[in-house]
Write a protein that holds these residues in place. Structure first.
Motif, PDB file in Angstrom:
ATOM      1  N   LEU A 121      38.122  37.301 -55.482  1.00  0.00           N
ATOM      2  CA  LEU A 121      37.627  37.604 -54.147  1.00  0.00           C
ATOM      3  C   LEU A 121      36.159  38.010 -54.267  1.00  0.00           C
ATOM      4  O   LEU A 121      35.823  38.921 -55.015  1.00  0.00           O
ATOM      5  CB  LEU A 121      38.418  38.752 -53.520  1.00  0.00           C
ATOM      6  CG  LEU A 121      37.866  39.312 -52.203  1.00  0.00           C
ATOM      7  CD1 LEU A 121      37.949  38.273 -51.092  1.00  0.00           C
ATOM      8  CD2 LEU A 121      38.592  40.592 -51.814  1.00  0.00           C
ATOM      9  N   VAL A 175      36.992  39.738 -44.695  1.00  0.00           N
ATOM     10  CA  VAL A 175      37.823  39.681 -45.901  1.00  0.00           C
ATOM     11  C   VAL A 175      39.220  39.187 -45.553  1.00  0.00           C
ATOM     12  O   VAL A 175      39.798  38.340 -46.252  1.00  0.00           O
ATOM     13  CB  VAL A 175      37.880  41.060 -46.589  1.00  0.00           C
ATOM     14  CG1 VAL A 175      38.959  41.073 -47.675  1.00  0.00           C
ATOM     15  CG2 VAL A 175      36.528  41.417 -47.195  1.00  0.00           C
ATOM     16  N   LEU A 227      45.273  38.358 -56.083  1.00  0.00           N
ATOM     17  CA  LEU A 227      43.924  38.452 -56.641  1.00  0.00           C
ATOM     18  C   LEU A 227      43.953  38.959 -58.080  1.00  0.00           C
ATOM     19  O   LEU A 227      44.809  39.776 -58.444  1.00  0.00           O
ATOM     20  CB  LEU A 227      43.056  39.390 -55.796  1.00  0.00           C
ATOM     21  CG  LEU A 227      42.782  38.956 -54.349  1.00  0.00           C
ATOM     22  CD1 LEU A 227      42.008  40.055 -53.620  1.00  0.00           C
ATOM     23  CD2 LEU A 227      41.995  37.647 -54.322  1.00  0.00           C
ATOM     24  N   VAL A 285      37.771  41.319 -58.298  1.00  0.00           N
ATOM     25  CA  VAL A 285      36.924  41.357 -57.110  1.00  0.00           C
ATOM     26  C   VAL A 285      35.470  41.331 -57.571  1.00  0.00           C
ATOM     27  O   VAL A 285      35.068  42.119 -58.424  1.00  0.00           O
ATOM     28  CB  VAL A 285      37.183  42.623 -56.268  1.00  0.00           C
ATOM     29  CG1 VAL A 285      36.268  42.644 -55.044  1.00  0.00           C
ATOM     30  CG2 VAL A 285      38.640  42.703 -55.849  1.00  0.00           C
ATOM     31  N   ALA A 345      34.590  46.560 -51.615  1.00  0.00           N
ATOM     32  CA  ALA A 345      35.085  45.969 -52.863  1.00  0.00           C
ATOM     33  C   ALA A 345      35.723  47.023 -53.755  1.00  0.00           C
ATOM     34  O   ALA A 345      36.787  46.784 -54.363  1.00  0.00           O
ATOM     35  CB  ALA A 345      33.930  45.284 -53.587  1.00  0.00           C
ATOM     36  N   ALA A 376      39.644  46.897 -54.925  1.00  0.00           N
ATOM     37  CA  ALA A 376      39.931  46.838 -56.358  1.00  0.00           C
ATOM     38  C   ALA A 376      40.715  48.066 -56.824  1.00  0.00           C
ATOM     39  O   ALA A 376      41.694  47.950 -57.563  1.00  0.00           O
ATOM     40  CB  ALA A 376      38.627  46.709 -57.134  1.00  0.00           C
ATOM     41  N   LEU A 431      36.680  45.097 -61.236  1.00  0.00           N
ATOM     42  CA  LEU A 431      35.610  44.782 -60.291  1.00  0.00           C
ATOM     43  C   LEU A 431      34.402  44.269 -61.059  1.00  0.00           C
ATOM     44  O   LEU A 431      34.050  44.797 -62.118  1.00  0.00           O
ATOM     45  CB  LEU A 431      35.241  46.009 -59.463  1.00  0.00           C
ATOM     46  CG  LEU A 431      34.197  45.785 -58.356  1.00  0.00           C
ATOM     47  CD1 LEU A 431      34.555  46.593 -57.113  1.00  0.00           C
ATOM     48  CD2 LEU A 431      32.798  46.175 -58.835  1.00  0.00           C
TER      49      LEU A 431
END
Length: 323
Positions: free
Chosen positions: A4, A59, A73, A76, A95, A99, A106
């Motif tokens: 993402l 998002v 996911l 990120v 973010a 995460a 991340l």
């Protein structure tokens, strides 16, 4: 791997999902151009507040378009800088929250590396090495790209960026915002040889557009309102020709220095029609990925070492590029 990406460095709120192989599953961009048009440019405080309103729905839309959920996911990626600090902090905070809540790693991504990484996406990813022109509203650089993890800067602007020069030129000509689009449109109706605007010759592979902007200012001042109306298209075409000449010349010189057989162009100015016509052999970022977007951030996040949870919670944004 599903990545993402979140991008909020200026006036686009963007989110995207990209696979480890570089397939773009979704790319959602909410532009604030209309919001800032009345001011003739981006107002940082206004941009930050709008990002706060948009980041969650953007998002959510990116995940829905990719037909996945947060549980699907693997990491990120988010723009850490450079850009407007207030705007960057919105995306960075979002973010971090996603995460941390999911225990995901991340990846802080440099915005400039993101632009270059737009070339690494499917369906036609570009393999380094190549020499790259990065031209946007905030940056103008000639880069030597030897691998997908970074680049070396060969030249940069000493004052205005090319996109900024377009915006300021459009303002002098009484055109709308964003200026690059308006000048490109009007230039198609004008004669690029009508006015002789200077192309700065500075040492090395650096750029300078401040003298060009001043030359346009003087040219506009010398015309009456009637003459300006009659010659606005010629001014736009000649001004655009000077910017494109500078960009193409430095990119070609950079490729001669590196010996690279491939040249590429990324950033918002990559959408300019005259620049594309002047570089028929170059690889350009797709038009949908030329301006700020999150697919390029997710793409870059594939090649940067991620930070494990919770090591990224103290991560801060930065406004200026360290070049």
């Amino acid at each position: 791997m599903n990545v993402l990406g979140i991008e909020t460095s200026c006036d686009e709120t963007a989110a995207a999902v990209v696979t480890g192989e570089g397939a773009v599953l979704s790319s959602v961009v909410a532009s604030q151009a209309e919001l800032h048009a009345r001011f003739g440019g981006v107002v940082p405080e206004v941009a930050s507040r709008r990002h706060l309103e948009l980041v969650s729905p953007v998002v959510r839309a990116a995940l829905e378009d990719a037909s996945i959920g947060l549980d699907d996911l693997d990491r990120v990626g988010v723009t850490q800088g450079p850009g407007l600090v207030g705007a960057l902090l919105v995306g960075l905070s979002a973010a971090k929250a996603i995460a941390w809540a999911r225990g995901l790693p991340l990846v802080p991504v440099d915005h400039l590396q993101g632009h270059v990484a737009s070339l690494y996406l499917e369906p036609d990813p570009l393999e380094p090495p190549f020499t790259c022109l990065l031209a946007s509203g905030g940056h103008t650089l000639v880069l030597s790209v030897s691998n997908r993890k970074g680049f070396d800067v060969l030249g940069s602007t000493l004052d205005d960026a090319a996109g900024e020069a377009f915006d300021k030129g459009a303002r002098l000509l009484g055109l709308g915002y964003p200026g690059g689009v308006e000048i490109d449109r009007l230039a198609g109706e004008g004669d690029p040889e009508a006015f002789r605007f200077p192309v700065a010759r500075v040492p090395g592979l650096d750029f300078s557009f401040s003298g060009l902007k001043t030359a346009l200012l003087y040219a506009v001042r010398e015309l009456s309102e009637e003459e300006l109306a009659a010659r606005r298209a010629d001014l736009a075409a000649s001004y655009q020709r000077a910017i494109v000449t500078a960009l193409v010349g430095r990119l070609r010189a950079g490729a001669e220095r590196t010996g690279d057989r491939t040249v590429a162009v990324v950033g918002g100015v990559a959408a300019n029609s005259e620049l594309r016509a002047a570089l028929p052999d170059a690889r350009f970022a797709p038009l949908s990925l030329a301006t700020d977007n999150a697919a390029m951030i997710a793409s870059a996040a594939r090649f940067v070492r991620p930070l494990a949870s919770p090591d990224y919670l103290a991560l801060d944004a930065y406004s200026s590029a360290s070049i």
